[in-house]
Design an enzyme around this catalytic site. Structure first.
Site, PDB file in Angstrom:
ATOM      1  N   ASP A   8     -90.998 -76.756   6.686  1.00  0.00           N
ATOM      2  CA  ASP A   8     -90.757 -77.583   7.869  1.00  0.00           C
ATOM      3  C   ASP A   8     -91.704 -78.783   7.786  1.00  0.00           C
ATOM      4  OD1 ASP A   8     -93.235 -76.649   8.681  1.00  0.00           O
ATOM      5  OD2 ASP A   8     -92.538 -75.762  10.568  1.00  0.00           O
ATOM      6  N   CYS A  65     -94.695 -73.357   6.173  1.00  0.00           N
ATOM      7  CA  CYS A  65     -94.724 -73.930   7.531  1.00  0.00           C
ATOM      8  C   CYS A  65     -96.191 -74.021   7.927  1.00  0.00           C
ATOM      9  CB  CYS A  65     -93.881 -73.113   8.509  1.00  0.00           C
ATOM     10  SG  CYS A  65     -94.438 -71.418   8.791  1.00  0.00           S
ATOM     11  N   GLY A  66     -96.485 -74.273   9.193  1.00  0.00           N
ATOM     12  CA  GLY A  66     -97.878 -74.482   9.589  1.00  0.00           C
ATOM     13  C   GLY A  66     -98.759 -73.287   9.300  1.00  0.00           C
ATOM     14  N   THR A  67     -98.388 -72.135   9.851  1.00  0.00           N
ATOM     15  CA  THR A  67     -99.170 -70.913   9.644  1.00  0.00           C
ATOM     16  C   THR A  67     -98.581 -70.016   8.553  1.00  0.00           C
ATOM     17  OG1 THR A  67     -97.821 -69.766  11.280  1.00  0.00           O
ATOM     18  CG2 THR A  67     -99.869 -70.793  12.074  1.00  0.00           C
ATOM     19  N   HIS A  98     -97.964 -55.299  -7.104  1.00  0.00           N
ATOM     20  CA  HIS A  98     -97.577 -54.094  -6.359  1.00  0.00           C
ATOM     21  C   HIS A  98     -96.263 -54.222  -5.592  1.00  0.00           C
ATOM     22  CE1 HIS A  98    -101.812 -52.037  -6.191  1.00  0.00           C
ATOM     23  NE2 HIS A  98    -101.461 -52.421  -7.421  1.00  0.00           N
ATOM     24  N   ASN A  99     -95.959 -55.434  -5.105  1.00  0.00           N
ATOM     25  CA  ASN A  99     -94.795 -55.589  -4.216  1.00  0.00           C
ATOM     26  C   ASN A  99     -93.623 -56.304  -4.872  1.00  0.00           C
ATOM     27  OD1 ASN A  99     -97.477 -56.480  -2.285  1.00  0.00           O
ATOM     28  ND2 ASN A  99     -96.385 -54.604  -1.776  1.00  0.00           N
ATOM     29  N   ARG A 109    -100.932 -75.600   7.242  1.00  0.00           N
ATOM     30  CA  ARG A 109    -102.012 -76.153   8.074  1.00  0.00           C
ATOM     31  C   ARG A 109    -103.319 -75.380   7.916  1.00  0.00           C
ATOM     32  NH1 ARG A 109     -98.224 -77.117  13.407  1.00  0.00           N
ATOM     33  NH2 ARG A 109     -97.567 -79.238  12.895  1.00  0.00           N
ATOM     34  N   ARG A 132     -95.465 -46.361 -10.059  1.00  0.00           N
ATOM     35  CA  ARG A 132     -95.392 -45.808  -8.703  1.00  0.00           C
ATOM     36  C   ARG A 132     -94.953 -46.859  -7.677  1.00  0.00           C
ATOM     37  NH1 ARG A 132    -100.567 -47.255  -9.634  1.00  0.00           N
ATOM     38  NH2 ARG A 132    -101.894 -47.976  -7.920  1.00  0.00           N
ATOM     39  N   HIS A 133     -95.197 -48.116  -8.004  1.00  0.00           N
ATOM     40  CA  HIS A 133     -94.812 -49.173  -7.056  1.00  0.00           C
ATOM     41  C   HIS A 133     -93.301 -49.354  -6.985  1.00  0.00           C
ATOM     42  CE1 HIS A 133     -98.999 -49.968  -6.645  1.00  0.00           C
ATOM     43  NE2 HIS A 133     -99.112 -50.140  -7.954  1.00  0.00           N
TER      44      HIS A 133
HETATM   45  C1  RB5 Z   1     -94.584 -76.060  13.839  1.00  0.00           C
HETATM   46  O1  RB5 Z   1     -95.317 -76.706  14.825  1.00  0.00           O
HETATM   47  C2  RB5 Z   1     -95.113 -74.641  13.631  1.00  0.00           C
HETATM   48  O2  RB5 Z   1     -94.818 -73.862  14.737  1.00  0.00           O
HETATM   49  C3  RB5 Z   1     -94.526 -74.046  12.376  1.00  0.00           C
HETATM   50  O3  RB5 Z   1     -94.817 -74.864  11.287  1.00  0.00           O
HETATM   51  C4  RB5 Z   1     -95.017 -72.679  11.983  1.00  0.00           C
HETATM   52  O4  RB5 Z   1     -96.397 -72.610  11.950  1.00  0.00           O
HETATM   53  C5  RB5 Z   1     -94.399 -71.543  12.678  1.00  0.00           C
HETATM   54  O5  RB5 Z   1     -94.684 -70.370  12.417  1.00  0.00           O
END
Ligand code: RB5
Length: 149
Positions: A8, A65-67, A98-99, A109, A132-133
């Site tokens: 995004d 994305c941001g987080t 493992h995954n 961010r 095992r995985h």
């Molecule tokens: C956008 O502002 C933010 O919400 C998005 O990038 C993300 O972090 C959502 O999980």
């Protein structure tokens, strides 16, 4: 290997930092957007990349994305997608060992360009350990099949 990448508006800058690593590793990549910092909704781009991975149109995906949380929530709804949100290289390595993670999620961010490049590098150069995985992944697949009935 073929990779689809998407983000995004909060992930565009980090995406631009990591694509040279893909090219250096000889990976063929396709950018499914977004391509500028105009505000968009992360589920729209998360769906595009996750669908490509889910249907085997690409080998792996990257979402930013941001987080990284929103993209992770979207990606892990898709059958056959094992998405791993990574902020450091240890988790990136373990998500492959493992995954057998097939979709890497990065928090645009939270981490800097160098950290992201290191994560991408380790994620694409680490193989699944199997053993095992594999049995554990089979259990995830079984859950998926029960839920999709
Ligand atoms: C956008 O502002 C933010 O919400 C998005 O990038 C993300 O972090 C959502 O999980």
């Amino acid at each position: 290997m073929k990779v689809a990448i998407g983000c995004d508006h909060a992930g565009v800058a980090l995406k631009n930092e990591i694509v040279p690593v893909l090219s250096d590793l000889g990976i063929e990549w396709e950018d499914l957007g977004t391509k500028d910092e105009q505000s968009v909704d992360y589920p729209d781009f998360g769906e595009k990349v996750s669908d490509f991975v889910s249907k085997g149109r690409v080998d792996r995906g990257i979402l930013i994305c941001g987080t990284g949380i929103g993209m992770s929530i979207v990606a892990n709804k898709f059958p056959n997608v094992r998405a791993a949100l990574c902020s450091e290289t240890y988790s990136a390595k373990m998500s492959r060992l493992h995954n057998d993670a097939n979709l890497l999620v990065l928090p645009g961010r939270i981490i800097d360009g160098k950290t992201a490049r290191d994560i991408v590098n380790v994620w694409f150069t680490t193989s699944f350990e199997g053993g095992r995985h594999q049995g554990r992944l089979d259990k995830i697949k079984a859950i998926e099949s029960r839920l999709c009935k």
